[in-house]
Scaffold this motif. Sequence first.
Motif, short mmCIF file in Angstrom:
data_model
loop_
_atom_site.label_atom_id
_atom_site.label_comp_id
_atom_site.label_asym_id
_atom_site.label_seq_id
_atom_site.Cartn_x
_atom_site.Cartn_y
_atom_site.Cartn_z
N LEU A 128 0.82 -1.20 0.00
CA LEU A 128 0.00 0.00 0.00
C LEU A 128 0.86 1.26 0.00
O LEU A 128 0.54 2.24 -0.68
CB LEU A 128 -0.92 0.01 1.22
CG LEU A 128 -2.00 -1.08 1.22
CD1 LEU A 128 -2.79 -1.04 2.52
CD2 LEU A 128 -2.94 -0.89 0.04
N ALA A 129 1.92 1.21 0.76
CA ALA A 129 2.79 2.39 0.83
C ALA A 129 3.40 2.70 -0.52
O ALA A 129 3.68 3.85 -0.84
CB ALA A 129 3.87 2.16 1.87
N HIS A 130 3.59 1.64 -1.32
CA HIS A 130 4.13 1.88 -2.66
C HIS A 130 3.07 2.41 -3.61
O HIS A 130 3.38 3.13 -4.55
CB HIS A 130 4.70 0.57 -3.23
CG HIS A 130 6.12 0.34 -2.82
ND1 HIS A 130 6.44 -0.41 -1.71
CD2 HIS A 130 7.29 0.79 -3.34
CE1 HIS A 130 7.77 -0.42 -1.58
NE2 HIS A 130 8.29 0.31 -2.55
N LEU A 131 1.82 2.04 -3.34
CA LEU A 131 0.77 2.39 -4.29
C LEU A 131 0.16 3.77 -4.07
O LEU A 131 -0.40 4.35 -4.98
CB LEU A 131 -0.35 1.33 -4.22
CG LEU A 131 0.03 -0.05 -4.76
CD1 LEU A 131 -1.04 -1.06 -4.41
CD2 LEU A 131 0.22 0.03 -6.28
N SER A 132 0.27 4.28 -2.86
CA SER A 132 -0.45 5.51 -2.55
C SER A 132 0.41 6.42 -1.68
O SER A 132 0.97 5.98 -0.68
CB SER A 132 -1.75 5.16 -1.82
OG SER A 132 -2.15 6.21 -0.98
N SER A 133 0.48 7.70 -2.06
CA SER A 133 1.31 8.61 -1.26
C SER A 133 0.69 8.85 0.11
O SER A 133 1.40 9.02 1.10
CB SER A 133 1.53 9.92 -2.00
OG SER A 133 0.33 10.62 -2.11
N SER A 134 -0.65 8.87 0.18
CA SER A 134 -1.25 9.10 1.50
C SER A 134 -1.02 7.89 2.40
O SER A 134 -0.80 8.03 3.61
CB SER A 134 -2.75 9.42 1.38
OG SER A 134 -3.43 8.30 0.88
N GLN A 135 -1.07 6.68 1.79
CA GLN A 135 -0.75 5.49 2.58
C GLN A 135 0.71 5.52 3.02
O GLN A 135 1.05 5.18 4.14
CB GLN A 135 -1.00 4.22 1.76
CG GLN A 135 -2.46 3.95 1.45
CD GLN A 135 -3.18 3.37 2.64
OE1 GLN A 135 -2.56 2.96 3.61
NE2 GLN A 135 -4.51 3.35 2.58
#
Lengths: 186, 523
Positions: A128-135
């Motif tokens: 998730l951290a790779h997919l979304s900047s807010s994550q």
Amino acid sequence: MLVAALAALAGATIGARWLVRPAQIAQIKRGALDISLETKLATIAFMGALYGRNLSQSDVADLSDRLDFRIANDEDFPRDCEVLVQHLDAMAGRLGAATFRACDDSQRDSIVQRIMTINNRSLVSRLLAHLSSSQYQYYRIRWWTVAQLTWIYRQSAAAWRARGYTRWPGIPGDWHDVLAPGAPYP
Amino acid sequence: MTAAKRYDLVIVGAGMAGGLLAAEATRRGRSVALIEAGGRFDFNRRLAQLKRNQTFADRWPNEWQYEIPGRDRFTDSSRQSVGCDYLLKYHRVKGVGGTTLHWGGRINRLLPSDFRTAALYGMGVDWPVTYEELEPYYSRADWELGVSGTDHPALPPRSRDYPNPGFPFSVDDAVWMPVAQRLGITLHPISFAINSRPYAGRSQCLAFATCQVCPSGARYSADVHVARAEQTGLCDLFTNTVARRIEVNGSGAVQAIHVSSLDKQQREIQGASYVIAAHTIESARLLLLSNCGNHSDQVGRHFMEHIYVHGGGTLPGQRFFPARVGYEVMESLSYYQGDDRRERGGVKLEFTFNNDPLGAMEDRGLWGKAIAQYDRDNFGRWVGINAETEHQPNPDSRISLDATTRDLFGDPVPHIHLAFGDIDRRTQRRAGEIIRQLLWEAGVRDATVDPLSSFSFASHHLGTCRMSDDPDTGVVDRNCRVHGIDNLFVVGGSVFPTAGALQPTLTIAALSLRLADHLLGAA
């Protein structure tokens, strides 16, 4: 087969994003080298809550000075603090408080508990951290921002005063002090 | 472009060895070119550096911020042998003053036996010089650095008093006295290159407790000697200037050092004699890049470090008051040799009380009120021992050139391969046993000692340009001259044939002063 597996993984990832979605965060640009007074005070309050301490005015002044130095020398850190405080305030809102600073001790403990149990090491969280900047920013609170704030606190007058010390690392004194016992824990 | 000036002495590296040598040479009226890859640190910024140390969690060596990625690149394969990476950025500082900008200031002489481990114990090699030959230089080094020390029968013989009185034991150290008496071991105060009283224009220790950055200047750093050299008007200091090649002419003498500034401007610097004092890794790298002194494939080999084994636990009923100064003040050499010395290397013990219970936030998963209570229950109740252990010379533990990775200038970067042998593992294991025994005797019942897979490095880089009378087994002779090249010398931790288990800085300083006498005539 491989395509199907990848599609399933992508689907699961998107599903997982919805399940563990963090608070919506306003876009914050890096490089400000300053934060608002409200953000600074909330960050300091969070440091106190992390260590189960009600901070005195002297403690707040010392931590504020250290935070100012860090912020002025690290273009990423103002945004880290802003992101942290937005999350803290969002969590406070779910508990019925206007802001993190407005929370009582019990509510602050509850929020600290949630921050400290963010699982930033699981495969899902890494994906998730790779997919979304807010994550990414959400997980960064746990693995980076908390680590920096705890380091700052541990060096601070707040930490050492609580132990009965009148002088702490970084403050000059007389080395002969070590020849006599210090003050007991208050 | 060729510099018109020709110096008496060209020195590469403005750290402990190079800075002291530059000061000695200029004091005797010689001209010096001092080439330093790093920059100059303004002493007036020390308080800001201290704040940086205390506000950035990835702190070491963050406060010095010396790294330039292209210039300081390296590769590492140490994990294969020692089980972890060797992250060089944590173990050195590049700049005027070198790694003494960051060190803790502990000072030791090697023991006389450290110079003769092959003859006495059948391990390692003997130095071509003896303790007795080096002793006058140790004493001079004491006075150059301003060592604060207390003479003690456990320490090697000395010809001159310390310049400053030693730091006495702390009130906390008393806990070890009955243990020492029961076990028949000797405890003595640690010597420091930290002023216990004002000395040589520097302050006495003001107990900032942040020795890595000493804002008072009480803790010695080699920029002190670089400044002295510059004040004579005879020393040209070239900062942010990387020595890239040693040029040897057809008659086998060095003709120039080729250097580049960070903006890649090249020049050559010429002198009568050349001294490489660029720290253990870069000294070996420069010789390898220049194909100098490697006639026997010895350059870069026998890279040694000191390994720290840690142990500690809580002592019921006791309350200590740690962190009032930044250093421990008691050590023991009682286990340095011992009956089993033929089976393992030296072990030196340091006694500490610094252990922050607030670290349990991550270690034990405590936070909020729980960690506040944990701190109240545990702060000041911890007692610990750090054992510094000897690393045997090992040809497979080495610095080589990594031809596949280049630095800012296109030169191969150093490749680090730190390796342990069986003796090293035995030494570390024995250190753990000693720590456990002492803690038990002190009354600690929850002692934990680092497993062999979890230790720390002392950041003491030694070996790689071994001193030996025999050109087949070493790089430099007893006078630090590179075998086969009359006017090229290497000095520093790099020339150590063996490592001992004691802080090496005073030996580095003594070797530098001895080289000064050799090159310039007796002081």
